[in-house]
Design an enzyme around this catalytic site. Sequence first.
Site, PDB file in Angstrom:
ATOM      1  N   CYS A 137     -26.226  42.241  74.228  1.00  0.00           N
ATOM      2  CA  CYS A 137     -26.433  41.938  75.647  1.00  0.00           C
ATOM      3  C   CYS A 137     -26.450  43.244  76.428  1.00  0.00           C
ATOM      4  O   CYS A 137     -25.536  44.076  76.295  1.00  0.00           O
ATOM      5  CB  CYS A 137     -25.324  41.020  76.162  1.00  0.00           C
ATOM      6  SG  CYS A 137     -25.375  40.741  77.949  1.00  0.00           S
ATOM      7  N   TRP A 176     -31.414  36.441  74.732  1.00  0.00           N
ATOM      8  CA  TRP A 176     -32.789  36.236  75.177  1.00  0.00           C
ATOM      9  C   TRP A 176     -33.384  37.566  75.625  1.00  0.00           C
ATOM     10  O   TRP A 176     -32.753  38.320  76.368  1.00  0.00           O
ATOM     11  CB  TRP A 176     -32.825  35.238  76.336  1.00  0.00           C
ATOM     12  CG  TRP A 176     -32.370  33.863  75.956  1.00  0.00           C
ATOM     13  CD1 TRP A 176     -31.093  33.459  75.675  1.00  0.00           C
ATOM     14  CD2 TRP A 176     -33.198  32.709  75.788  1.00  0.00           C
ATOM     15  NE1 TRP A 176     -31.063  32.131  75.350  1.00  0.00           N
ATOM     16  CE2 TRP A 176     -32.350  31.637  75.423  1.00  0.00           C
ATOM     17  CE3 TRP A 176     -34.566  32.474  75.936  1.00  0.00           C
ATOM     18  CZ2 TRP A 176     -32.832  30.357  75.190  1.00  0.00           C
ATOM     19  CZ3 TRP A 176     -35.056  31.187  75.703  1.00  0.00           C
ATOM     20  CH2 TRP A 176     -34.190  30.150  75.331  1.00  0.00           C
ATOM     21  N   ARG A 182     -27.379  30.615  78.840  1.00  0.00           N
ATOM     22  CA  ARG A 182     -26.636  29.938  79.902  1.00  0.00           C
ATOM     23  C   ARG A 182     -25.249  29.515  79.448  1.00  0.00           C
ATOM     24  O   ARG A 182     -25.045  29.140  78.299  1.00  0.00           O
ATOM     25  CB  ARG A 182     -27.401  28.696  80.369  1.00  0.00           C
ATOM     26  CG  ARG A 182     -28.697  29.007  81.084  1.00  0.00           C
ATOM     27  CD  ARG A 182     -29.416  27.704  81.415  1.00  0.00           C
ATOM     28  NE  ARG A 182     -30.711  27.921  82.017  1.00  0.00           N
ATOM     29  CZ  ARG A 182     -30.922  28.019  83.313  1.00  0.00           C
ATOM     30  NH1 ARG A 182     -29.918  27.917  84.154  1.00  0.00           N
ATOM     31  NH2 ARG A 182     -32.147  28.214  83.780  1.00  0.00           N
ATOM     32  N   ARG A 183     -24.324  29.544  80.383  1.00  0.00           N
ATOM     33  CA  ARG A 183     -22.973  29.050  80.136  1.00  0.00           C
ATOM     34  C   ARG A 183     -22.951  27.546  80.394  1.00  0.00           C
ATOM     35  O   ARG A 183     -23.491  27.064  81.380  1.00  0.00           O
ATOM     36  CB  ARG A 183     -21.968  29.744  81.045  1.00  0.00           C
ATOM     37  CG  ARG A 183     -20.515  29.346  80.792  1.00  0.00           C
ATOM     38  CD  ARG A 183     -19.569  30.076  81.727  1.00  0.00           C
ATOM     39  NE  ARG A 183     -19.572  31.510  81.505  1.00  0.00           N
ATOM     40  CZ  ARG A 183     -20.039  32.408  82.373  1.00  0.00           C
ATOM     41  NH1 ARG A 183     -20.563  32.004  83.523  1.00  0.00           N
ATOM     42  NH2 ARG A 183     -20.003  33.694  82.109  1.00  0.00           N
ATOM     43  N   TYR A 240     -37.743  31.210  84.014  1.00  0.00           N
ATOM     44  CA  TYR A 240     -36.740  31.093  85.069  1.00  0.00           C
ATOM     45  C   TYR A 240     -37.367  30.882  86.440  1.00  0.00           C
ATOM     46  O   TYR A 240     -36.654  30.699  87.423  1.00  0.00           O
ATOM     47  CB  TYR A 240     -35.868  32.357  85.102  1.00  0.00           C
ATOM     48  CG  TYR A 240     -34.954  32.502  83.919  1.00  0.00           C
ATOM     49  CD1 TYR A 240     -33.870  31.655  83.739  1.00  0.00           C
ATOM     50  CD2 TYR A 240     -35.173  33.496  82.963  1.00  0.00           C
ATOM     51  CE1 TYR A 240     -33.029  31.793  82.649  1.00  0.00           C
ATOM     52  CE2 TYR A 240     -34.335  33.646  81.870  1.00  0.00           C
ATOM     53  CZ  TYR A 240     -33.272  32.789  81.716  1.00  0.00           C
ATOM     54  OH  TYR A 240     -32.435  32.925  80.639  1.00  0.00           O
ATOM     55  N   CYS A 296     -32.194   3.228  69.530  1.00  0.00           N
ATOM     56  CA  CYS A 296     -30.880   2.670  69.850  1.00  0.00           C
ATOM     57  C   CYS A 296     -30.850   2.129  71.277  1.00  0.00           C
ATOM     58  O   CYS A 296     -30.123   1.170  71.563  1.00  0.00           O
ATOM     59  CB  CYS A 296     -29.788   3.710  69.655  1.00  0.00           C
ATOM     60  SG  CYS A 296     -30.063   5.261  70.535  1.00  0.00           S
ATOM     61  N   HIS A 340     -27.200   8.909  72.095  1.00  0.00           N
ATOM     62  CA  HIS A 340     -27.131   7.660  71.343  1.00  0.00           C
ATOM     63  C   HIS A 340     -26.560   6.551  72.218  1.00  0.00           C
ATOM     64  O   HIS A 340     -25.650   6.780  73.013  1.00  0.00           O
ATOM     65  CB  HIS A 340     -26.245   7.865  70.115  1.00  0.00           C
ATOM     66  CG  HIS A 340     -26.235   6.700  69.169  1.00  0.00           C
ATOM     67  ND1 HIS A 340     -27.386   6.152  68.655  1.00  0.00           N
ATOM     68  CD2 HIS A 340     -25.215   5.971  68.643  1.00  0.00           C
ATOM     69  CE1 HIS A 340     -27.077   5.141  67.848  1.00  0.00           C
ATOM     70  NE2 HIS A 340     -25.767   5.018  67.842  1.00  0.00           N
TER      71      HIS A 340
END
Length: 879
Positions: free
Chosen positions: A265, A283, A295-296, A344, A419, A841
């Site tokens: 980073c 990224w 992203r966090r 972005y 489902c 689900h």
Amino acid sequence: YQRRVRGLDSTTMAESMLTAMGFTQQQAAKAIAEVGENPEAAAEFVMANLDQPPEWWAQMPVAAVEDTGAPDDAGEHAEALKPYLSKFRVAAKGAGVYKEECVYSCARCTSEHGLFVGLESFLGVGDAWLAHHRSRAHEDVFLNITRRRKAPEEKEDADVPAAKSVADAISQITKEARVDYDEKLTLVLFGEDAQRTLISLDDNPLLPGKVQKSIDSVMKANDVGRQDDLKDWQPDLKESRYARELEQVATEGKVASCNPADWKCGKTGATMGKGENQTESLWLNLSDGFIGGGRRNWDGTGGNNSALEHYEDMKSLGKEYPLSVKLGTITADGDGAVGDVFSYAADEGDMVIDPLLKEHLAHWGIDAAALDKTEKTIAEMELDFNYQFEWGRVLEDGKELEPAYGPGLTGLINMGNTCYMNSILQLLFSIEPFIATYGTNLDLVTASTSPHTDLRCQLNKIAHGMLSGNHSAVQPPFGMPDEVGIRPKLFKMLAAGSSEEFKSGSQQDAVDYLYHLLTQIERAEKGAGSGVNLDGAFEFVMQDRLECNQTKKVKYNTNMQDRRKTFDLKIPMHLCKNQAEYETYSAKCDEIKKQGGKCEDEPVVRRVEFQDALEFNMQDADLPDAGKGGLTKRTRFGTFPPYLLLQVMRYEFDMSTMTSHKLEVDLPMPDNLDLNPYRGTGLQEGEVEMDEDVTVTPAPACNPATVAQLVEMGFPESACKKAVIETGNNGAEAAMAWVMEHMEDAAFPFADEPAAAPAAGGVDEGAVSMLMAMGFERPKCLKALQQTGGDQERAVDWIFSHPDDSGADEAPATVQPNDGDGKYELVGFVSHVGRNTSCGHYVAHIKKDGKWIFFNDEKVVHSQDPPRDCGYLYLYKQL
């Protein structure tokens, strides 16, 4: 019927579709002769050759000399086959072949007698329905397909290579879950008195050419309801509008390494991983070469947000660097490169396609051909999530749950993200109106002249199969007949109708499907003239009480045309009872994560009491700009339906990540519900009725479907209405952009706009007027809007696709909605596990004979601890 069953109209239908598009008969005939009976491919052929002269269109392709195979008298079975040779047909490419389930029953190839596929009609028929089918279709030749489950081979553990593509991921995941079968094929000939002649195909006997071709065409064809996993799971991505003109700054010697060990980073120095000073993804910004963390997540997990923060920093300096690629997902693809690319930019904010990714990477010294894929793409992570379900509270994980067998305890097999459909079907076929209409006998099946295209027939078939108990049993041993559970593939296809969403194999919102299915059922019953109105089980109306803030006069309004099927319950998060405890827990988790650890404490989930939520949703609304001096609006129940569907609005739109996510909150629902205190009263003693001219001023036309879509994203309802009106009902995307642009306005979220005057049938009068201004008759406008949920654009499409429908039968509803007492008992609910309603689900809990049963697709068990506080859609029965 004979002509329809045998598919003789298929070419004519394709030609009709092409001529309806405006092409000439000659163009249609030429296109179909060249590319086959697929209307879409034929239309593309015509468009590509529009500049050809008329004589070119008149020239039909010369048919290739067909290999007819063995002569009619070939093989030891020639004599037995001779009387039937004229009955064998070859299934054309793309023709409907029903070879996975019986069109009349829930029998399938794994049933005791397998499935009989007619070699004239290509319809699958179970053994018990052969006599019925033959009496209608007069069909005598069938291919019997019988399958038996094989025991899985024992394999030594081995390292599985990393998936290099979505296709690899699908292949690896589905291989583990796939069941292999032994298959036996038999040719069945019916003679006089239904006498059967059986010809085993085990040893590939020599057969006359036309017989062999007929069999081969069936075996090579895809079943009509089959979905392609890869097609369903490929992300529906669009090319970024910034990709082809992307600004890339001079490298000045700065290049990115092809070695993952060198990736760090640019802001924190974090490497890829989950430990201390690590981020779960990195990224590369394709414009300036900056490498940042992903992203966090809401709970503090995930990346360090530095990639997003870098984009925002550059944006503040007037530099638009929107595209970043996820390192570890890049691979060569032919002459180009593929990988996860995110934009972005405010007008995209999603995964996108970069057609020049190879060139953009080369600018930073990265050779895509030299890279191996080491990280899962977004699509692959979605696959993992949907195949490996998030077990926990909703699924009663860790408990020994006793299997349940018997009538009404039949599981529905998941056919790949079905489902949502399975859960809704379990809910509907647990209540008396649906059981009485479709589950007590098989009259609709026996009366149907086209079972494979008849939704009412398929509803009857599925309901009878679910309620009979014939498909509820212990899983048989390998090699034995298996009819446990129901695989409603044909039903799914017919119920989807023209909806691209529900025709696909992607996950869908269960409540959206409920509305869609009820609409499809209503149309089918209306078309049959049955008089059945199953909507009446759920429909109710609300009553508005308007009080003038100056005069204190009141006006009551109950619009009997505005029929609702669900009561939407918004969750007031500010009323959480344990907010302080939750914040303490979250802070502790954040601190431990900073140190590279993981919090092992019992998770703290926020909790809102049902009564608090109900009071919040029923509170008075202030309309300061309405009437002559402002109004106060109070909304109450105008009627109480026999069954109340209550939807908990658990999802909101997160402005920081531009994604929809679930509110992590428990909302305990009561077993017994008394809504009588919330019934509308009408004019009371001492109240003075408001003058007729002092009413809510009608607002401009406002599409309620778009408003609901924006509200689900988490925007205030008043702002959503304002946005839809200001953008001219131009769709959710335009309205959302308007909201974001005006969020800093002093008046935000704006005064609640008064509702537009409703038209007959519960649609917006403004929308009716706009359609009528285009030259359409009022009855047709009403029906079009009713059939499309008030969406004007779709209504126009509906009008053009229904030229013969005058809409005259769509008068305002005259049947009064059912009304009874406001006391209810909880009898079922659908829950959802996952980040949002279009992934994850769905399961259902249904109360049967006083006991809770848990329906998890084909698994049906007795519930020990029904998660009443985690549901998404609740079903209450009137007491």
